[in-house]
Design an enzyme around this catalytic site. Structure first.
Site, PDB file in Angstrom:
ATOM      1  N   SER B 174       0.837  -1.196   0.000  1.00  0.00           N
ATOM      2  CA  SER B 174       0.000   0.000   0.000  1.00  0.00           C
ATOM      3  C   SER B 174       0.881   1.260   0.000  1.00  0.00           C
ATOM      4  O   SER B 174       1.712   1.404  -0.889  1.00  0.00           O
ATOM      5  CB  SER B 174      -0.937  -0.050   1.214  1.00  0.00           C
ATOM      6  OG  SER B 174      -2.003   0.835   1.040  1.00  0.00           O
ATOM      7  N   ASP B 340      -8.658  -6.854  -4.209  1.00  0.00           N
ATOM      8  CA  ASP B 340      -8.253  -5.515  -3.769  1.00  0.00           C
ATOM      9  C   ASP B 340      -8.864  -4.483  -4.711  1.00  0.00           C
ATOM     10  O   ASP B 340      -8.553  -4.459  -5.898  1.00  0.00           O
ATOM     11  CB  ASP B 340      -6.713  -5.434  -3.806  1.00  0.00           C
ATOM     12  CG  ASP B 340      -6.171  -4.112  -3.276  1.00  0.00           C
ATOM     13  OD1 ASP B 340      -6.956  -3.170  -3.057  1.00  0.00           O
ATOM     14  OD2 ASP B 340      -4.945  -4.027  -3.091  1.00  0.00           O
ATOM     15  N   HIS B 373      -7.813  -5.531   0.028  1.00  0.00           N
ATOM     16  CA  HIS B 373      -6.530  -4.840   0.131  1.00  0.00           C
ATOM     17  C   HIS B 373      -5.726  -5.306   1.344  1.00  0.00           C
ATOM     18  O   HIS B 373      -4.504  -5.445   1.287  1.00  0.00           O
ATOM     19  CB  HIS B 373      -6.802  -3.334   0.217  1.00  0.00           C
ATOM     20  CG  HIS B 373      -5.575  -2.494   0.300  1.00  0.00           C
ATOM     21  ND1 HIS B 373      -4.677  -2.400  -0.744  1.00  0.00           N
ATOM     22  CD2 HIS B 373      -5.086  -1.714   1.280  1.00  0.00           C
ATOM     23  CE1 HIS B 373      -3.696  -1.585  -0.389  1.00  0.00           C
ATOM     24  NE2 HIS B 373      -3.914  -1.156   0.828  1.00  0.00           N
TER      25      HIS B 373
END
EC number: 2.3.1.31
Lengths: 207, 407
Positions: B174, B340, B373
């Site tokens: 991320s 995600d 995610h």
């Protein structure tokens, strides 16, 4: 990670390909599966190997082996590669599974200095016999899947492939036909003999 | 940011929260982890410099004699340096305990692992909650706006300070993945292998939109006081909590929410016909929001989300992404997750195609999971297998030996 050679590395076309590749070169294996050939070449010839593979399972297995492999499709993704970025581009038992084999071959010889192609010969006598006598799509040890399940969509014969190379102006530097026992058919045998008794073939190509 | 699907077991009693809040505030300038302090200015993309400044970090494992086995772990938006140790404020295990440790995919028996709190964070690195030099108040909004490359510049300085010339690997997901990309582009000769996970080369408009919702929630809280809540002895808990709730939804997938909560009711058999948390998902989100407030600073949240929004790797290279990676000597392993939707696989494809066009050595895997995610923080065997395999292959190429098992 152990370095035990799995049974798949015994695949005869892999051994032939290994004999064709110069040590220390940079190769791209298109349709590399779980990376068995790449691992073999890297270990025995210390090549720098990259791979493309359609199935995610194959990719994950190859990366877990420490290989550089991306998930991708030979028909479209090769377009993005720069010219002459590899010494060899290899299509081992991949060409017949592409949508546009000619386009893939063009890309292969644009991206690589040389190309190596191995494919099953659809004119192999056992294939001819099955089609002739049974009237069914042939199935062999090399091509065990029924017609509706196989990934292979563009079969060709050795003769067809040589003709395509001629048509594209591609030079065949070396060609090897292998019989059902994985042995090389004598070099001096005529083309028709190769086409009849070669179960598979390996070609080294150059523009 | 420990797994967002593992409920915080925070104490609810008012006293406990006060103690926790004191502990949290103590970590801002005097962290319980090691901290590197610098007097020389840190130049920022905003055109000004920070001076003095500090960066807090943790290390795990041993640096080898050749100094070739250092792995930098980059944390995500609300993470910190406590990747694989108990958190000093919450008491919970490290946010990447599943990934980092002895025998884990990032093996501390083999690698020297460094994890630093980013600049702009609130866990010991200079950020908006830090006391401003020459003043008695925190920076608050006087902190210049920070970028991902500012964070990486600070990390590079720390790595230098630790006497490490070349990192064996930089790994992160991320926002951490953005830092990995930035490392590979800004310091290619100082990174041997790079693993950007569940990330992208820039934020999508949708991602910016979600971040904006969070920021507006914080700034709309009357206790925010234009950013000066600390001097006023309050904190914008409600706004920060709402920001976290909105963001949290983007970290998980619809399938996982269905599996875990469905439309089940919370502690009741009938609808209340009111606005209590009737549904389990509501009380889950409220819990996530309130425990987050205990460990995070609201202004830091503003700055870090802004840094993510500003990130655009191609922008400095005439908008041509492959130019950013031109002749990158790093070995790259890009990872995405099927469910995600914050950084979908298409974002990873963009990275991979650019790396390919630049002739870089790259691997790419998409891990099949319904956990969204957040999957990179969770126990995902296939993901771990791939990271372990990639790092093992790269370690072999780098000549990093596995130390003999101690007797």
């Amino acid at each position: 990670m152990s370095d035990v050679i799995p049974a798949a590395e015994q695949r005869v076309d892999f051994r032939i390909i290994r004999d064709l590749v110069e040590p220390g070169t940079r190769i791209l294996d298109v349709g590399c599966g779980d990376g068995t050939l790449m691992a073999l070449l890297r270990r025995s010839l210390e090549v720098r190997a990259s791979g493309i593979e359609l199935s995610q399972k194959g990719v994950n297995d190859a990366v877990a082996k420490g290989l550089s492999v991306i998930q991708g499709n030979a028909d479209v993704d090769l377009d993005g590669y720069p010219d002459k970025s590899f010494d060899y581009v290899i299509l081992s038992q991949t060409l017949q599974a592409t949508r546009n084999p000619r386009h893939v071959l063009e890309n292969m010889l644009r991206i690589g200095e040389r190309g190596i192609v191995s494919f099953p010969n659809f004119a192999y006598w056992k294939m001819r016999l099955q089609l002739l006598t049974l009237g069914r799509m042939p199935r062999t040890e090399l091509l065990p899947e029924p017609w509706w399940r196989t990934n292979n969509i563009h079969f060709c014969t050795i003769r067809d492939f040589v003709e395509l190379c001629d048509d594209m102006g591609v030079t065949v530097e070396h060609s090897i036909a292998l019989n059902a026992w994985g042995r090389r058919i004598p070099f001096n045998a005529p083309w028709w003999f190769w086409n009849m008794f070669g179960e598979q073939a390996v070609f080294l190509l150059r523009r | 940011m420990p797994s967002d699907f593992v409920a915080d077991d925070g104490a609810d009693a008012g006293d406990a929260i006060d103690i926790r809040e004191q502990r949290r505030r103590a970590e801002v300038d005097e962290p319980s982890s090691p901290v590197a302090r610098f007097d020389e200015p840190l130049p920022l993309d905003a055109g000004v410099s920070l001076s003095p400044w500090q960066i807090a970090y943790q290390t795990y494992g041993e640096l080898n004699a050749d100094r070739t086995n250092a792995v930098l772990i980059c944390h995500a938006l609300t993470g910190d340096q406590h990747a694989a140790n108990r958190h000093p404020v919450t008491g919970r295990p490290g946010w990447w305990d599943a990934m980092v440790g002895p025998g884990r995919p990032v093996d501390t028996d083999r690698f020297f692992v460094i994890c630093a709190n980013v600049i702009g964070g609130c866990s010991g690195s200079t950020g908006p909650a830090s006391v401003m030099p020459g003043a008695t108040r925190p920076y608050a909004l006087d902190m210049p706006v920070l970028t991902i490359s500012d964070m990486v510049r600070a990390q590079a300085r720390l790595v230098e300070e630790l006497g490490i010339e070349t990192l064996f690997a930089v790994v992160g997901g991320s926002m951490g993945g953005m830092q990995v990309l930035e490392w590979g582009v800004s310091y290619p000769e100082r990174v041997f292998a790079a693993v950007p996970i569940a990330t992208g080369v820039r934020h999508s408009p949708q991602n910016i939109a979600f971040n904006e919702v969070g920021r507006q929630a914080i700034m709309a809280d009357p206790d925010w006081y234009g950013g000066n809540y600390i001097q006023n002895g309050v904190k914008p808990s409600k706004g920060l909590s709402v920001a976290r709730m909105a963001a949290h939804i983007t970290y998980v997938s619809e399938a996982a929410l269905h599996r875990k909560f469905g439309r089940e009711l919370q502690d009741r058999e009938f609808l209340s016909y009111g606005f209590d948390a009737d549904f389990q998902i509501e009380s889950y989100l409220r819990h996530q929001g309130s425990t987050f407030v205990d460990r995070f600073d609201a202004n830091s949240y503003l700055y870090l989300t802004r840094a993510m929004d500003y990130f655009d790797l191609a922008a400095d290279h005439d908008g041509v992404l492959p130019n950013a990676f031109r002749s990158s000597p790093c070995r790259w392993c890009v990872v995405s997750f099927t469910s995600d939707w914050l950084f979908p696989t298409s974002e990873s494809h963009r990275i991979v195609h650019a790396l390919n066009a630049a002739g870089a050595e790259v691997s790419f895997v998409e891990i099949e999971t319904d956990r969204g995610h957040d999957a990179f923080l969770l126990m995902e065997p296939e993901f771990h297998r791939v990271v372990r395999g990639f790092l093992t292959g790269a370690a072999r190429a780098r000549g990093i030996a596995v130390p003999a098992p101690s007797a």
